[in-house]
Design a protein around this motif. Structure first.
Motif, PDB file in Angstrom:
ATOM      1  N   ALA A  26       3.436 -38.163 -13.320  1.00 46.33           N
ATOM      2  CA  ALA A  26       3.947 -39.248 -12.485  1.00 46.33           C
ATOM      3  C   ALA A  26       2.809 -39.794 -11.641  1.00 46.33           C
ATOM      4  N   VAL A  27       2.836 -41.094 -11.424  1.00 42.24           N
ATOM      5  CA  VAL A  27       1.893 -41.765 -10.532  1.00 42.24           C
ATOM      6  C   VAL A  27       2.707 -42.421  -9.428  1.00 42.24           C
ATOM      7  N   ILE A  28       2.260 -42.241  -8.196  1.00 35.60           N
ATOM      8  CA  ILE A  28       2.984 -42.750  -7.032  1.00 35.60           C
ATOM      9  C   ILE A  28       2.055 -43.643  -6.233  1.00 35.60           C
ATOM     10  N   ALA A  29       2.519 -44.839  -5.912  1.00 31.19           N
ATOM     11  CA  ALA A  29       1.789 -45.768  -5.055  1.00 31.19           C
ATOM     12  C   ALA A  29       2.564 -45.962  -3.764  1.00 31.19           C
ATOM     13  N   THR A  30       1.895 -46.497  -2.755  1.00 31.39           N
ATOM     14  CA  THR A  30       2.526 -46.619  -1.439  1.00 31.39           C
ATOM     15  C   THR A  30       3.042 -48.026  -1.151  1.00 31.39           C
ATOM     16  N   SER A  31       2.952 -48.925  -2.108  1.00 32.49           N
ATOM     17  CA  SER A  31       3.535 -50.259  -1.929  1.00 32.49           C
ATOM     18  C   SER A  31       3.859 -50.854  -3.291  1.00 32.49           C
ATOM     19  N   PRO A  32       4.818 -51.780  -3.342  1.00 32.98           N
ATOM     20  CA  PRO A  32       5.123 -52.438  -4.615  1.00 32.98           C
ATOM     21  C   PRO A  32       3.923 -53.168  -5.202  1.00 32.98           C
ATOM     22  N   ALA A  33       3.144 -53.846  -4.371  1.00 34.34           N
ATOM     23  CA  ALA A  33       1.982 -54.577  -4.876  1.00 34.34           C
ATOM     24  C   ALA A  33       0.965 -53.622  -5.487  1.00 34.34           C
ATOM     25  N   ALA A  34       0.733 -52.485  -4.829  1.00 33.06           N
ATOM     26  CA  ALA A  34      -0.215 -51.508  -5.358  1.00 33.06           C
ATOM     27  C   ALA A  34       0.283 -50.920  -6.680  1.00 33.06           C
ATOM     28  N   ALA A  35       1.585 -50.687  -6.778  1.00 29.49           N
ATOM     29  CA  ALA A  35       2.145 -50.146  -8.029  1.00 29.49           C
ATOM     30  C   ALA A  35       1.950 -51.129  -9.171  1.00 29.49           C
ATOM     31  N   ARG A  36       2.226 -52.397  -8.922  1.00 34.71           N
ATOM     32  CA  ARG A  36       2.062 -53.403  -9.978  1.00 34.71           C
ATOM     33  C   ARG A  36       0.603 -53.500 -10.414  1.00 34.71           C
ATOM     34  N   GLN A  37      -0.304 -53.430  -9.458  1.00 34.03           N
ATOM     35  CA  GLN A  37      -1.722 -53.516  -9.791  1.00 34.03           C
ATOM     36  C   GLN A  37      -2.176 -52.321 -10.623  1.00 34.03           C
ATOM     37  N   LEU A  38      -1.722 -51.128 -10.272  1.00 33.89           N
ATOM     38  CA  LEU A  38      -2.079 -49.940 -11.050  1.00 33.89           C
ATOM     39  C   LEU A  38      -1.520 -50.029 -12.466  1.00 33.89           C
ATOM     40  N   GLU A  39      -0.287 -50.493 -12.591  1.00 35.61           N
ATOM     41  CA  GLU A  39       0.323 -50.620 -13.924  1.00 35.61           C
ATOM     42  C   GLU A  39      -0.471 -51.587 -14.795  1.00 35.61           C
ATOM     43  N   ARG A  40      -0.813 -52.730 -14.231  1.00 37.24           N
ATOM     44  CA  ARG A  40      -1.557 -53.741 -15.002  1.00 37.24           C
ATOM     45  C   ARG A  40      -2.968 -53.272 -15.315  1.00 37.24           C
ATOM     46  N   HIS A  41      -3.642 -52.800 -14.293  1.00 38.39           N
ATOM     47  CA  HIS A  41      -5.068 -52.528 -14.443  1.00 38.39           C
ATOM     48  C   HIS A  41      -5.346 -51.318 -15.330  1.00 38.39           C
ATOM     49  N   HIS A  42      -4.526 -50.295 -15.209  1.00 39.25           N
ATOM     50  CA  HIS A  42      -4.785 -49.064 -15.955  1.00 39.25           C
ATOM     51  C   HIS A  42      -3.882 -48.914 -17.179  1.00 39.25           C
ATOM     52  N   GLY A  43      -3.040 -49.909 -17.445  1.00 42.60           N
ATOM     53  CA  GLY A  43      -2.172 -49.820 -18.604  1.00 42.60           C
ATOM     54  C   GLY A  43      -1.180 -48.682 -18.516  1.00 42.60           C
ATOM     55  N   LEU A  44      -0.588 -48.499 -17.356  1.00 39.25           N
ATOM     56  CA  LEU A  44       0.342 -47.400 -17.130  1.00 39.25           C
ATOM     57  C   LEU A  44       1.771 -47.852 -17.373  1.00 39.25           C
ATOM     58  N   GLY A  45       2.642 -46.886 -17.579  1.00 38.50           N
ATOM     59  CA  GLY A  45       4.068 -47.173 -17.577  1.00 38.50           C
ATOM     60  C   GLY A  45       4.533 -47.328 -16.140  1.00 38.50           C
ATOM     61  N   LYS A  46       5.697 -46.843 -15.824  1.00 38.83           N
ATOM     62  CA  LYS A  46       6.246 -46.989 -14.481  1.00 38.83           C
ATOM     63  C   LYS A  46       5.424 -46.240 -13.446  1.00 38.83           C
ATOM     64  N   VAL A  47       4.995 -46.937 -12.418  1.00 42.95           N
ATOM     65  CA  VAL A  47       4.393 -46.315 -11.239  1.00 42.95           C
ATOM     66  C   VAL A  47       5.451 -46.304 -10.142  1.00 42.95           C
ATOM     67  N   HIS A  48       5.750 -45.138  -9.624  1.00 40.54           N
ATOM     68  CA  HIS A  48       6.756 -44.999  -8.584  1.00 40.54           C
ATOM     69  C   HIS A  48       6.230 -45.553  -7.260  1.00 40.54           C
ATOM     70  N   VAL A  49       7.109 -46.090  -6.454  1.00 38.00           N
ATOM     71  CA  VAL A  49       6.756 -46.614  -5.139  1.00 38.00           C
ATOM     72  C   VAL A  49       7.436 -45.777  -4.075  1.00 38.00           C
ATOM     73  N   VAL A  50       6.647 -45.198  -3.181  1.00 37.05           N
ATOM     74  CA  VAL A  50       7.178 -44.488  -2.022  1.00 37.05           C
ATOM     75  C   VAL A  50       6.440 -45.033  -0.808  1.00 37.05           C
ATOM     76  N   THR A  51       7.051 -45.981  -0.136  1.00 38.24           N
ATOM     77  CA  THR A  51       6.384 -46.652   0.976  1.00 38.24           C
ATOM     78  C   THR A  51       6.338 -45.751   2.203  1.00 38.24           C
ATOM     79  N   PRO A  52       5.324 -45.916   3.036  1.00 32.21           N
ATOM     80  CA  PRO A  52       5.225 -45.111   4.250  1.00 32.21           C
ATOM     81  C   PRO A  52       6.356 -45.407   5.225  1.00 32.21           C
ATOM     82  N   GLY A  53       6.701 -44.412   6.004  1.00 37.84           N
ATOM     83  CA  GLY A  53       7.603 -44.624   7.122  1.00 37.84           C
ATOM     84  C   GLY A  53       6.807 -44.938   8.372  1.00 37.84           C
ATOM     85  N   VAL A  54       7.497 -44.891   9.495  1.00 40.95           N
ATOM     86  CA  VAL A  54       6.829 -45.119  10.772  1.00 40.95           C
ATOM     87  C   VAL A  54       7.563 -44.305  11.826  1.00 40.95           C
ATOM     88  N   ASP A  55       6.819 -43.813  12.796  1.00 44.09           N
ATOM     89  CA  ASP A  55       7.445 -43.081  13.897  1.00 44.09           C
ATOM     90  C   ASP A  55       8.051 -44.072  14.888  1.00 44.09           C
TER      91      ASP A  55
END
Length: 335
Positions: A123-152
């Protein structure tokens, strides 16, 4: 039990970073056993490489392992051979080749190594939707999961005079764009403002360049480089800010933006569409000057940005939500 392999400086107060904060907040909420491996990641020395290899080799077959991408992505010769027997989830905070200032040959080498690691991971996990899309396109990956940061959660910032105190929280590196910020501030030096730049000064060559730029423009008493702050001093820096500015050339998310928004601080930033949402002004890198002047001279505009920040504040997710989302991703590997 989930194993988490993290950079050795994850808890170093002298080296705060969004990636380290993310790792710490999420791992504290998951049932994981942590191994922090010191090293100059993603280009470690022989000792660090050996420690990572020994760590992975000691995990039993079918163990779920959450690997920080800074540790994993530069050493495919260590990580990829373990991918057949371990359930590896690689968390990418920033694509290695996206770090500003790399020699083209080094960027290409890191890019190749990262691709090899990510294609081998369960599994590959990115911290934003834009980063996930870029990883998928650039590295030819299947689904990259998105787990965005929270905030205190944080109280609303009281500010200073509502206008003139500017805050930037970022490591002083080429990617973070402090040179762009100083140039923009020099162009509005006829107006009243003071800018506090909080963040590590580990890149001594670049830090000296920024100091020279500040001096060149005669801004030594108006632009302050504090170095890293944590705890109450960092809270106070946010509490007294009237405007948060982040001039980055590239980001995957921009957690400091949501930390500012959690306090209702208006934001002027580059390269952080997912973190900012509709909570402030997103401008191209190097296009800060006109918006800084507008902020400093237009009261109605300031009121509008404050309202946007407070609306976005109400939408921000928590670290508990982030941890639950991460656990859901990791659970798919254990199924």
């Amino acid at each position: 039990m989930i194993e988490a392999v993290l950079p050795g400086d994850v808890d170093d107060p002298a080296a705060p970073s969004g990636g380290n904060v993310y790792d710490r907040r999420v791992c504290a909420r998951l049932d994981v056993r942590e191994t922090a491996i010191p090293g100059t990641w993603p280009r470690p020395d022989a000792h660090a490489r050996a420690e990572l290899a020994d760590t992975l080799a000691a995990f039993p077959d079918d163990t779920t392992v959450l690997l920080d991408g800074l540790v994993a992505c530069g050493v495919p010769e260590i990580v990829v051979p373990e991918a057949g027997r371990l359930r590896l989830a690689v968390l990418v905070h920033l694509a290695l080749a996206d770090e500003t200032g790399l020699e083209p040959s080094l960027a290409a080498e890191l890019d190749r190594k990262e691709r090899e690691v990510l294609r081998a991971a369960s599994a590959v996990i990115a911290t934003s939707p834009a980063a996930a899309r870029q990883l998928e396109r650039h590295h030819g990956l299947g689904k990259v999961h998105v787990v965005t940061p929270g905030v205190d959660p944080a109280p609303l910032a009281r500010g200073t005079d509502g206008v003139s105190r500017l805050l930037c929280v970022a490591s002083v590196t080429p990617r973070k764009g402090h040179d762009l910020l100083v140039e923009a501030l020099a162009a509005v030096d006829d107006l009243s403002w003071h800018c506090v730049c909080v963040g590590p000064l580990r890149d001594t060559v670049h830090t000296e360049r920024i100091r020279e730029l500040i001096s060149h423009h005669g801004l030594g008493d108006r632009v302050e480089l504090t170095g890293p702050l944590t705890g109450k001093p960092l809270d106070e820096a946010y509490a007294t800010a009237d405007l948060f500015v982040l001039p980055s050339r590239a980001e995957t998310y921009g957690m400091v933006v949501t930390e500012a928004l959690a306090r209702g601080i208006p934001v002027l930033a580059s390269a952080v569409p997912d973190a900012l949402g509709d909570g402030g002004l997103l401008v191209p890198p190097g296009a800060l000057t006109s918006e800084l002047r507008r902020w400093l001279t237009d009261g109605e505009h300031r009121d509008d940005l404050r309202a946007k920040a407070r609306r976005r504040r109400a939408e921000l997710s928590t670290w508990d939500e982030t941890a639950r989302a991460m656990n859901e991703v990791l659970a798919t590997l254990r199924a």
